[in-house]
Design a protein around this motif. Sequence first.
Motif, PDB file in Angstrom:
ATOM      1  N   THR A   1      -0.700  -7.162  10.847  1.00  0.00           N
ATOM      2  CA  THR A   1       0.706  -7.189  11.234  1.00  0.00           C
ATOM      3  C   THR A   1       1.500  -8.169  10.376  1.00  0.00           C
TER       4      THR A   1
ATOM      5  N   ASN B   1       0.837  -1.197   0.000  1.00  0.00           N
ATOM      6  CA  ASN B   1       0.000   0.000   0.000  1.00  0.00           C
ATOM      7  C   ASN B   1       0.873   1.249   0.000  1.00  0.00           C
TER       8      ASN B   1
ATOM      9  N   TYR C   1      -3.070   4.638   1.769  1.00  0.00           N
ATOM     10  CA  TYR C   1      -3.434   3.929   2.998  1.00  0.00           C
ATOM     11  C   TYR C   1      -4.020   4.928   4.008  1.00  0.00           C
TER      12      TYR C   1
ATOM     13  N   ALA D   1      -4.111   1.476  -2.606  1.00  0.00           N
ATOM     14  CA  ALA D   1      -4.185   0.752  -1.340  1.00  0.00           C
ATOM     15  C   ALA D   1      -5.193  -0.379  -1.451  1.00  0.00           C
TER      16      ALA D   1
ATOM     17  N   VAL E   1      -7.770   4.897   5.778  1.00  0.00           N
ATOM     18  CA  VAL E   1      -7.930   4.899   7.238  1.00  0.00           C
ATOM     19  C   VAL E   1      -8.733   6.117   7.681  1.00  0.00           C
TER      20      VAL E   1
ATOM     21  N   PHE F   1      -7.581  -2.833   0.640  1.00  0.00           N
ATOM     22  CA  PHE F   1      -8.199  -2.936   1.961  1.00  0.00           C
ATOM     23  C   PHE F   1      -9.381  -3.885   1.889  1.00  0.00           C
TER      24      PHE F   1
ATOM     25  N   VAL G   1     -10.898   0.209  12.282  1.00  0.00           N
ATOM     26  CA  VAL G   1      -9.790  -0.046  11.365  1.00  0.00           C
ATOM     27  C   VAL G   1      -8.806  -0.981  12.053  1.00  0.00           C
ATOM     28  N   GLN G   2      -8.493  -2.064  11.387  1.00  0.00           N
ATOM     29  CA  GLN G   2      -7.496  -3.004  11.887  1.00  0.00           C
ATOM     30  C   GLN G   2      -6.387  -3.111  10.855  1.00  0.00           C
ATOM     31  N   THR G   3      -5.181  -2.794  11.246  1.00  0.00           N
ATOM     32  CA  THR G   3      -4.036  -2.909  10.352  1.00  0.00           C
ATOM     33  C   THR G   3      -3.390  -4.262  10.598  1.00  0.00           C
TER      34      THR G   3
END
Length: 124
Positions: A56, A33, A38, A75, A42, A77, A52-54
């Motif tokens: 890992t 992204n 990004y 981006a 968000v 998502f 919003v969960q990014t």
Amino acid sequence: MKASLTATINAIAQHAGLEVSIAWHEPFVAAYNHPDHYAHVVDAAQTLGLSVQTLTEPMRWSEDVAEFLARWPGALFGIGSGAHHPQLHNPDYDFPDAILSTAHDLFCALVDRHHGMAAPSAPQ
């Protein structure tokens, strides 16, 4: 997984007195992204009050979008169908229609942010 497999191969080779050479080929381009895009996603999601969960760790369902992102900034998502919903490309997968309004609202917010025009409301 690669480290574990490599260790196993090396152990077998050493035990058998063999030399090994390992090369990896990944046919899919990684999806990266663009930081600005990004941030737009968000911000739009948070403005709409969406969680919003990014992630890992990388996810594997992005190979087609990754081809575009390798050439143009953007981006990738997800809207989110729930942790217990069958994954895409699973025989039990059934698109959850309940997330359509969330997708509509988020995409309209992004269009409005980039083009200054609100898209028409979704039928209720």
